[in-house]
Design an enzyme around this catalytic site. Structure first.
Site, PDB file in Angstrom:
ATOM      1  N   ASN A   1      65.421  22.950  -7.534  1.00 23.07           N
ATOM      2  CA  ASN A   1      64.128  22.895  -8.237  1.00 23.07           C
ATOM      3  C   ASN A   1      63.443  24.255  -8.294  1.00 23.07           C
ATOM      4  O   ASN A   1      62.331  24.373  -8.792  1.00 23.07           O
ATOM      5  CB  ASN A   1      63.221  21.837  -7.601  1.00 23.07           C
ATOM      6  CG  ASN A   1      62.856  22.144  -6.165  1.00 23.07           C
ATOM      7  OD1 ASN A   1      63.264  23.166  -5.616  1.00 23.07           O
ATOM      8  ND2 ASN A   1      62.086  21.273  -5.550  1.00 23.07           N
TER       9      ASN A   1
ATOM     10  N   HIS B   1      52.122  18.911  -3.203  1.00 23.33           N
ATOM     11  CA  HIS B   1      52.816  20.174  -3.514  1.00 23.33           C
ATOM     12  C   HIS B   1      53.547  20.170  -4.847  1.00 23.33           C
ATOM     13  O   HIS B   1      54.011  21.213  -5.288  1.00 23.33           O
ATOM     14  CB  HIS B   1      53.789  20.540  -2.394  1.00 23.33           C
ATOM     15  CG  HIS B   1      55.174  19.944  -2.547  1.00 23.33           C
ATOM     16  ND1 HIS B   1      55.412  18.593  -2.672  1.00 23.33           N
ATOM     17  CD2 HIS B   1      56.388  20.536  -2.600  1.00 23.33           C
ATOM     18  CE1 HIS B   1      56.710  18.387  -2.787  1.00 23.33           C
ATOM     19  NE2 HIS B   1      57.330  19.538  -2.756  1.00 23.33           N
TER      20      HIS B   1
END
Length: 480
Positions: free
Chosen positions: A202, A403
């Site tokens: 990611n 987050h």
DNA sequence: ATGTTC
């Protein structure tokens, strides 16, 4: 688990009552709409498991982007007493000090129309990207020991970026208490070629623009304006941090037995903070924290160089400055109000971001009135957010918030959905120019693989643990 | 996340 197992605290907060060996309740931040997806996963059970750990204070917390992780859930926050409490590698994660830097330029979107392909290509050529990527910046083991002591300061001292970047990094880009002797030769070997590299999964580097402003006062304090060109860098400590984590797991497994800590899940392996094993992990983890700070600082420098080359503009005209950089996989000693008294505790944030309130000394002076900037990346196709921390977060979550978006599909399922499609082309049709090192990563990272980050951010805003400042939208991206 | 690792 079902919603019947939860007690509603308010519209955006749910509690799993203390039961069995839990020392404290678990609390999940989410809107009612988000609960079915959250409860379909094992992450709530993991939050309950964390509540069993010695010395845990108040609650085992989970943010709205929570999902299953190694031992602790990703999106988990837990604080421990320094005397009776533990430190756990699973509470930090494999990618120690994975984090996000936001940079903002002087440029408006209109000024780089038609130049995105050139810019993204230049970025891709400037920042080593992908699994095992390295080679741009090789350092000796002796030099690496300086890196892990100095963090982002090491990079700046070698000409990668400027002094003014440092003030705008969490912990000013370097934590104390590292122990270079606690890091294995293998970790040093892996780290020597990976400074200034993005990695895979990611992780990404994205060029975007400010698409919406929710809080003009905070946006102005952060120097953000509509249509402004921005850069988001999301990466961590690469093979170095991975190896530090891996090396520690065996040690922690033995320590758990030695100190008689009973665990509902072996992956919660931990040691008392005060024990030699706990101290060794803390010392090594802090080395990896500083490695990641140096890594992002070097990437920020390569990014500036790439902008200058691709746009053929002088640095002052581009004006790419660091707005802020956050860590979202970390354990830190912080002072919080516990039962009405100020107390130093060990806060584990695993896929969670520090979100300190206005007035905190830990915030750069320019932002102190509005609160600590919090940077929340979304997926490749939609949007990301800039938030600020709140007093409510200080009171309820040890100054923490979400987050990111959180995965909706496993990597395998995402790849299956991407089969036969051309993801690069699809994104280009949406006005986003992407270069990926591997097709596989691009397939695993399709926008549908992620939850809608706006729901995550809205849940945190509703719970009061952060405030929305701005939305950013992507124009170009490089991926592992 | 990592990189091909008992």
């Amino acid at each position: 688990m079902t919603s019947r197992d939860l007690k509603k605290i308010n519209d955006a907060l749910w509690e799993i009552p203390r039961q069995g060996g839990m020392r404290v309740p678990a609390r999940i931040y989410a809107t009612e709409k988000m609960l079915p997806a959250i409860l379909s996963d094992k992450a709530p059970e993991q939050a309950m498991n964390v509540a069993h750990l010695p010395g845990i204070i108040n609650y085992s917390l989970a943010m709205p982007d929570m999902h299953w992780g190694y031992g602790f859930p990703i999106g988990g926050v837990a604080a421990f007493d320094l005397q009776d409490g533990i430190i756990s590698p699973g509470g930090v994660g494999y990618d120690i000090n994975c984090g996000v830097r936001l940079m903002a330029s002087n440029l408006k979107r209109q000024q780089i129309t038609g130049k995105m392909q050139e810019l993204v290509t230049e970025l891709f050529n400037s920042v080593p990207t992908g699994v095992g990527a390295g080679g741009r910046l090789t350092v000796s083991k002796a030099e690496l020991k300086k890196v892990v002591r100095q963090g982002a300061h090491w990079a700046v001292a070698r000409g990668y970026g400027s002094e003014s970047d440092l003030e705008y990094i969490e912990e000013s880009g370097c934590v104390d208490g590292c122990d270079p002797a606690a890091v294995s030769a293998h970790a040093y070997a892996r780290g020597s070629k990976q400074l200034g590299t993005l990695g895979s999964g990611n992780h990404f580097l994205e060029v975007g623009y400010v698409a919406e402003i929710y809080n003009p006062k905070a946006a102005s304090a952060l120097g953000l304006f509509l249509d402004q060109i921005t850069v988001i860098i999301h990466c961590g400590s690469r093979g170095f941090g991975y190896q530090v984590c891996d090396d520690s797991l065996g040690i922690m497994d033995k320590a758990g037995r030695k100190y008689g800590i009973s665990l509902p899940d072996r992956q919660l392996a931990c040691a008392p903070i005060s024990s030699p094993e706990g101290q060794q992990y803390l010392g090594a983890m802090r080395c990896a924290i500083n490695y990641a700070f140096a890594n992002r600082q070097a990437i920020a420098h390569f990014t500036r160089m790439a902008f200058e080359r691709a746009l053929a503009m002088p640095p002052a005209e581009i004006g790419l400055r660091t707005v802020y950089e956050v860590a979202h996989n970390i354990a830190k000693f912080e002072t919080h109000l516990v039962n009405g008294e100020r107390k130093k505790v060990c806060v584990h944030r695993k896929g969670a971001t520090r979100a300190f309130a206005p007035g905190s000394n830990e915030i750069p002076a320019a932002y102190r009135e509005v609160g600590q900037p919090v940077l929340i990346p979304g997926d490749m196709g939609r949007y990301s957010y800039v938030l600020v921390g709140t007093e409510q977060a200080m009171q309820d979550t040890f100054g923490s918030t979400c987050h990111g978006a959180g995965r909706a599909l496993s990597r395998t399922k995402a790849k299956k959905q991407a089969r036969g499609r051309n993801i690069g082309r699809e994104l280009q049709d949406r006005g986003i120019y992407v270069i990926g090192k591997s097709r596989r990563t691009l397939d695993e990272e399709i926008p549908e693989a992620y939850k809608d980050v706006s729901h995550v951010v809205d849940a945190c805003a509703r719970a009061g643990i952060s405030r929305k400042v701005a939305q950013l939208r992507p124009l170009g991206c490089i991926k592992g």
